[in-house]
Design an enzyme around this catalytic site. Structure first.
Site, PDB file in Angstrom:
ATOM      1  N   LYS A 228       1.133  -1.177  -0.242  1.00 45.19           N
ATOM      2  CA  LYS A 228       0.295   0.443   0.407  1.00 45.19           C
ATOM      3  C   LYS A 228       1.021   1.444  -0.378  1.00 45.19           C
ATOM      4  CE  LYS A 228      -4.502  -2.240   1.615  1.00 45.19           C
ATOM      5  NZ  LYS A 228      -5.585  -2.223   2.622  1.00 45.19           N
ATOM      6  N   ARG A 262      -3.622  -9.699   5.301  1.00 43.99           N
ATOM      7  CA  ARG A 262      -3.352  -9.342   3.929  1.00 43.99           C
ATOM      8  C   ARG A 262      -3.085  -9.141   3.051  1.00 43.99           C
ATOM      9  NH1 ARG A 262      -5.994  -6.605   0.527  1.00 43.99           N
ATOM     10  NH2 ARG A 262      -7.993  -7.558  -1.521  1.00 43.99           N
TER      11      ARG A 262
END
Ligand code: 8Y4
Length: 283
Positions: A228, A262
């Site tokens: 991210k 995740r």
């Protein structure tokens, strides 16, 4: 509110997740742009092989998503989303020993994929779409509630908080209460701070540092930071060079008690989790 974990075993459809351990959830995108070549069947095979490789390297959950949450991504109709996700859920359920998480906000997708073998509903909108609370309740599956303000398209337009961790906690408490009223008991809830969703770099870093505060709810935490932009911004790295930063965050999240990570890079993250477990089980 209790701060004691009521159970260390979370039933997820026909499997059970042992919450004494940290688990790695592999990301499987089934949006058309992730497999641009070939037709429907080769895409399904490619997705299945990817899932298989993630399970072989230690993923205990696979998160299947058919709707992109990227800002600017085109909206997908419920039928289109179901046509992307259902075949892969069915195949994974038939062929692999893994818990299938379905990344969806769409009631019809929740109901149909639960029937096809899904074990967990992962909704970045925390069941705020019309009919989503009732659909999730009807499946009897656990639900991951994630913090996000607004919608993926507008969430990064100037997000503001007085105290990001406190406000994330308040949001999740409200969503948990809605779930209980709709017949989803707290024992079936997983909580997620929602890294990268309506948050600046400073918000993400502060929330990460203080995520232990969310243990006050007594529910397992899921953390998604893989590749991210918070890694990109902190290290000045493009998306292809965020692995080491992501592994540092995976180790920290595990240390802070996160139970599900995740990630895209399953094999590498499984090594991190196993190494930590090896040290923690020493005399
Ligand atoms: C590169 C690759 C850059 C991926 C950004 C991204 C979460 C989630 C997403 C999360 C839960 C993403 C579906 C965003 N993030 N579900 N989903 N928690 N529970 N972006 O943090 O991976 S999609």
């Amino acid at each position: 509110m209790t701060s004691v974990q009521s159970s260390t075993r979370l039933p997820c459809g026909n499997r059970v997740l042992d919450l004494a351990l940290t688990h790695v959830m592999g990301i499987l995108n089934v949006t058309p742009d992730s497999f641009s070549d070939g037709g429907k069947y080769s895409q399904l095979d490619a997705a299945l092989r990817h899932a298989e490789a993630m399970v072989a390297t230690g993923a205990t959950l696979i998160d299947v998503g058919g709707e992109s949450t990227r800002p600017g991504a085109k909206a997908v109709s419920p039928l289109e989303e179901l046509e992307r996700v259902a075949p892969i859920v069915e195949r994974i359920h038939r062929e692999l020993d893994v818990i299938i998480s379905v990344d969806t906000s769409t009631p019809a997708v929740m109901r149909e994929t639960a029937r096809l073998g899904a074990g967990l509903i992962n909704d970045v909108r925390s069941l705020r779409r019309d009919g989503a609370l009732d659909a999730a309740a009807a499946t009897g599956l656990p639900v991951c509630l994630m913090h996000m303000l607004g919608e993926p398209g507008d969430m990064q337009d100037n997000p503001q908080y007085q105290d990001v961790t406190k406000e994330v906690g308040e949001f999740l408490a409200e969503r948990m209460a809605r779930c209980e009223s709709a017949g989803i008991p707290v024992e079936r809830i997983i909580l997620d701070p929602g890294f990268g969703f309506a948050k600046t770099l400073q918000h993400n870093l502060s929330l990460f540092k203080h995520m232990e505060a969310l243990h006050a709810f007594g529910r397992p935490l899921l953390v998604g930071v893989s590749r991210k932009s918070m890694i990109g911004q902190a290290l000045n790295r493009p998306v292809g060079e965020r692995l080491y930063g992501g592994l540092a965050l995976a180790a920290l999240a595990s240390q802070k008690g996160a139970r599900i990570l995740r990630v895209h890079d399953v094999a590498e993250t499984v090594d991190v989790v196993k190494m930590i477990a090896a040290v923690e089980s020493a005399e």
